[in-house]
Design a protein around this motif. Structure first.
Motif, PDB file in Angstrom:
ATOM      1  N   UNK A 116      47.024  79.426  10.890  1.00  0.00           N
ATOM      2  CA  UNK A 116      47.259  80.054  12.380  1.00  0.00           C
ATOM      3  C   UNK A 116      46.075  80.793  12.609  1.00  0.00           C
ATOM      4  N   UNK A 117      45.877  80.921  13.999  1.00  0.00           N
ATOM      5  CA  UNK A 117      44.941  81.721  14.637  1.00  0.00           C
ATOM      6  C   UNK A 117      45.393  82.527  15.878  1.00  0.00           C
ATOM      7  N   UNK A 118      44.378  82.905  16.665  1.00  0.00           N
ATOM      8  CA  UNK A 118      44.573  83.668  17.987  1.00  0.00           C
ATOM      9  C   UNK A 118      43.327  83.342  18.875  1.00  0.00           C
ATOM     10  N   UNK A 119      43.586  83.567  19.965  1.00  0.00           N
ATOM     11  CA  UNK A 119      42.568  83.872  21.285  1.00  0.00           C
ATOM     12  C   UNK A 119      41.677  84.866  20.927  1.00  0.00           C
ATOM     13  N   UNK A 120      40.827  85.007  19.851  1.00  0.00           N
ATOM     14  CA  UNK A 120      40.018  86.122  19.944  1.00  0.00           C
ATOM     15  C   UNK A 120      38.434  85.673  19.598  1.00  0.00           C
ATOM     16  N   UNK A 121      37.671  86.486  20.250  1.00  0.00           N
ATOM     17  CA  UNK A 121      36.189  86.133  20.150  1.00  0.00           C
ATOM     18  C   UNK A 121      36.170  84.476  20.513  1.00  0.00           C
ATOM     19  N   UNK A 122      35.314  83.844  19.903  1.00  0.00           N
ATOM     20  CA  UNK A 122      35.204  82.430  20.027  1.00  0.00           C
ATOM     21  C   UNK A 122      36.019  81.761  19.010  1.00  0.00           C
ATOM     22  N   UNK A 123      37.182  81.332  19.388  1.00  0.00           N
ATOM     23  CA  UNK A 123      38.260  80.881  18.694  1.00  0.00           C
ATOM     24  C   UNK A 123      38.138  79.438  18.102  1.00  0.00           C
ATOM     25  N   UNK A 124      36.931  78.817  18.546  1.00  0.00           N
ATOM     26  CA  UNK A 124      36.865  77.355  18.154  1.00  0.00           C
ATOM     27  C   UNK A 124      35.961  77.395  16.887  1.00  0.00           C
ATOM     28  N   UNK A 125      35.643  78.566  16.312  1.00  0.00           N
ATOM     29  CA  UNK A 125      34.444  78.335  15.149  1.00  0.00           C
ATOM     30  C   UNK A 125      35.270  78.243  13.727  1.00  0.00           C
ATOM     31  N   UNK A 126      36.704  78.463  13.806  1.00  0.00           N
ATOM     32  CA  UNK A 126      37.330  78.288  12.550  1.00  0.00           C
ATOM     33  C   UNK A 126      37.403  76.565  12.150  1.00  0.00           C
ATOM     34  N   UNK A 127      37.765  76.037  13.290  1.00  0.00           N
ATOM     35  CA  UNK A 127      37.511  74.293  12.943  1.00  0.00           C
ATOM     36  C   UNK A 127      36.493  73.846  12.594  1.00  0.00           C
ATOM     37  N   UNK A 128      35.601  74.490  13.318  1.00  0.00           N
ATOM     38  CA  UNK A 128      34.033  74.036  12.797  1.00  0.00           C
ATOM     39  C   UNK A 128      33.710  74.442  11.315  1.00  0.00           C
ATOM     40  N   UNK A 129      34.188  75.529  10.765  1.00  0.00           N
ATOM     41  CA  UNK A 129      33.882  75.994   9.517  1.00  0.00           C
ATOM     42  C   UNK A 129      34.670  74.993   8.570  1.00  0.00           C
ATOM     43  N   UNK A 130      35.774  74.590   8.989  1.00  0.00           N
ATOM     44  CA  UNK A 130      36.751  73.639   8.089  1.00  0.00           C
ATOM     45  C   UNK A 130      35.692  72.159   7.980  1.00  0.00           C
ATOM     46  N   UNK A 131      35.272  71.954   8.917  1.00  0.00           N
ATOM     47  CA  UNK A 131      34.853  70.639   8.989  1.00  0.00           C
ATOM     48  C   UNK A 131      33.348  70.612   8.143  1.00  0.00           C
ATOM     49  N   UNK A 132      32.810  71.867   8.077  1.00  0.00           N
ATOM     50  CA  UNK A 132      31.355  71.784   7.574  1.00  0.00           C
ATOM     51  C   UNK A 132      31.700  72.073   6.057  1.00  0.00           C
ATOM     52  N   UNK A 133      32.985  72.500   5.686  1.00  0.00           N
ATOM     53  CA  UNK A 133      33.271  72.593   4.247  1.00  0.00           C
ATOM     54  C   UNK A 133      34.121  71.614   3.762  1.00  0.00           C
ATOM     55  N   UNK A 134      34.301  70.484   4.667  1.00  0.00           N
ATOM     56  CA  UNK A 134      34.976  69.265   4.072  1.00  0.00           C
ATOM     57  C   UNK A 134      36.495  69.643   3.831  1.00  0.00           C
ATOM     58  N   UNK A 135      37.059  70.621   4.672  1.00  0.00           N
ATOM     59  CA  UNK A 135      38.722  70.774   4.525  1.00  0.00           C
ATOM     60  C   UNK A 135      39.172  70.023   5.667  1.00  0.00           C
ATOM     61  N   UNK A 136      39.867  68.876   5.146  1.00  0.00           N
ATOM     62  CA  UNK A 136      40.746  67.759   6.109  1.00  0.00           C
ATOM     63  C   UNK A 136      41.505  68.806   6.927  1.00  0.00           C
ATOM     64  N   UNK A 137      41.102  68.963   7.967  1.00  0.00           N
ATOM     65  CA  UNK A 137      42.106  69.881   9.017  1.00  0.00           C
ATOM     66  C   UNK A 137      42.119  69.332  10.196  1.00  0.00           C
ATOM     67  N   UNK A 138      43.264  69.129  10.910  1.00  0.00           N
ATOM     68  CA  UNK A 138      43.347  68.953  12.442  1.00  0.00           C
ATOM     69  C   UNK A 138      43.955  69.986  13.187  1.00  0.00           C
ATOM     70  N   UNK A 139      43.076  70.183  14.144  1.00  0.00           N
ATOM     71  CA  UNK A 139      43.163  71.241  14.927  1.00  0.00           C
ATOM     72  C   UNK A 139      44.195  70.901  16.249  1.00  0.00           C
ATOM     73  N   UNK A 140      45.246  71.699  16.504  1.00  0.00           N
ATOM     74  CA  UNK A 140      45.934  71.593  17.576  1.00  0.00           C
ATOM     75  C   UNK A 140      45.330  72.214  18.743  1.00  0.00           C
ATOM     76  N   UNK A 141      44.953  71.407  19.868  1.00  0.00           N
ATOM     77  CA  UNK A 141      44.619  72.224  21.351  1.00  0.00           C
ATOM     78  C   UNK A 141      45.295  71.833  22.503  1.00  0.00           C
ATOM     79  N   UNK A 142      45.110  72.755  23.116  1.00  0.00           N
ATOM     80  CA  UNK A 142      45.514  72.491  24.673  1.00  0.00           C
ATOM     81  C   UNK A 142      44.464  72.193  25.776  1.00  0.00           C
TER      82      UNK A 142
END
Length: 311
Positions: A116-142
């Protein structure tokens, strides 16, 4: 309109991440007093921090607009913004990561996981980090309300992130499928949800989407929080928490409302630490939409102070 938005993003790419971030921050910071929703932001800050004087409240509001403008401009650079390498952590970089061992543990444990996360700073970066490190993650977005902006932003997200799931009718089934194949789900939990559970947030009752708590109960999987902090010099820090030890009911199963209250308590701590980096413009508190009597906040908060599991 899509062509115009792409042209604007092209100009921002030409400016580079630092100058475009400065431009976006300056623009929204400057015009924010003229934007009607600024009244919502100021009222929210005033209610959340009754001890602060008016000058400090307006400083936080201007900082929040500055952060939103920077984040909007940084969309043009999402593909290159994340440049941290855990194999060479001392190398100069725009991003630093704390808790990368938790990312790696999630990647390698062959289990589903929730982040889970929150709208702090640039909140898109965690999903990019997961992609870079091969963590199979689906980001739910509006998706943004404007179709042209939504189209271009989706193109950018698709190129920089892993899986994406739009928050719309039927999304819960797609999210469940992710977890059933031992994938990971990332979701922002800090916005109003009309059919949600009541949790305390910044001293006020707030309706929160319970789906992360429901999935945690069903799959008994690790639940982590991740936040982004905007640092001086156009830099960022990502912090991934250890897994939460969520509250349980008398039958030993995870209590959904208690789980959401604990996750929200983590988010509240983050917002209080960096209030100028949060999205105050959203109408987060809507007590008129809470059905029945508003629960006692002290009772809701009891037993939901954040507790993390040893790793």
């Amino acid at each position: 309109m899509i062509g115009l938005v792409r042209a604007l993003f092209g100009v921002l790419r030409w400016l580079g991440p630092e100058r475009s971030s400065d431009l976006g921050g300056w623009l929204l910071r400057s015009v924010s007093p003229l934007i009607p929703v600024n009244r919502v932001a100021v009222a929210n800050i005033r209610a959340a921090f009754p001890e602060k004087d008016e000058a400090e409240i307006r400083r936080i509001a201007r900082g929040a607009w500055d952060n939103l403008g920077r984040t909007a401009a940084e969309y043009a650079h999402l593909g290159t913004l994340f440049d941290w390498d855990d194999r060479n952590p001392d190398a100069p970089s725009r991003v630093e990561v704390s808790g990368i061992d938790h990312f790696i543990a999630l990647r390698d444990d062959a289990r589903p996981g929730l982040i889970f996360s929150t709208h702090l700073a640039n909140w898109e970066l965690p999903a990019i980090c997961a992609q870079v490190y091969g963590l199979d993650t689906t980001a739910v977005f509006r998706a943004p309300n404007d179709p042209a902006i939504a189209s271009v932003v989706h193109e950018i997200r698709s190129g920089a992130m892993g899986g994406l799931a739009a928050a719309k009718q039927g999304a819960a089934f797609a999210m469940q499928n992710v977890l059933e194949r031992d994938g990971h789900l990332g979701m922002l939990i800090d916005q109003h949800f009309t059919r949600g559970v009541v949790v305390p947030f910044m001293g006020r009752p707030a309706l929160t989407n319970p789906i992360m708590g429901k999935f945690a109960r069903r799959f008994e999987c690790p639940v982590h929080g991740v936040r982004v902090i905007r640092l001086p010099g156009h830099r960022f820090r990502l912090e991934l928490t250890p897994p939460l030890d969520l509250p349980r009911d008398a039958g030993g199963e995870i209590d959904v409302a208690g789980a959401m209250a604990m996750m929200t308590a983590v988010v509240e701590g983050w917002v209080r630490e960096h209030p100028e980096q949060w999205l105050w413009m959203h109408r987060r508190w809507r007590p008129n939409m809470i059905r029945g009597p508003i629960p006692d906040l002290a009772a809701l908060a009891e037993g939901t102070a954040p507790v993390f599991k040893a790793t």
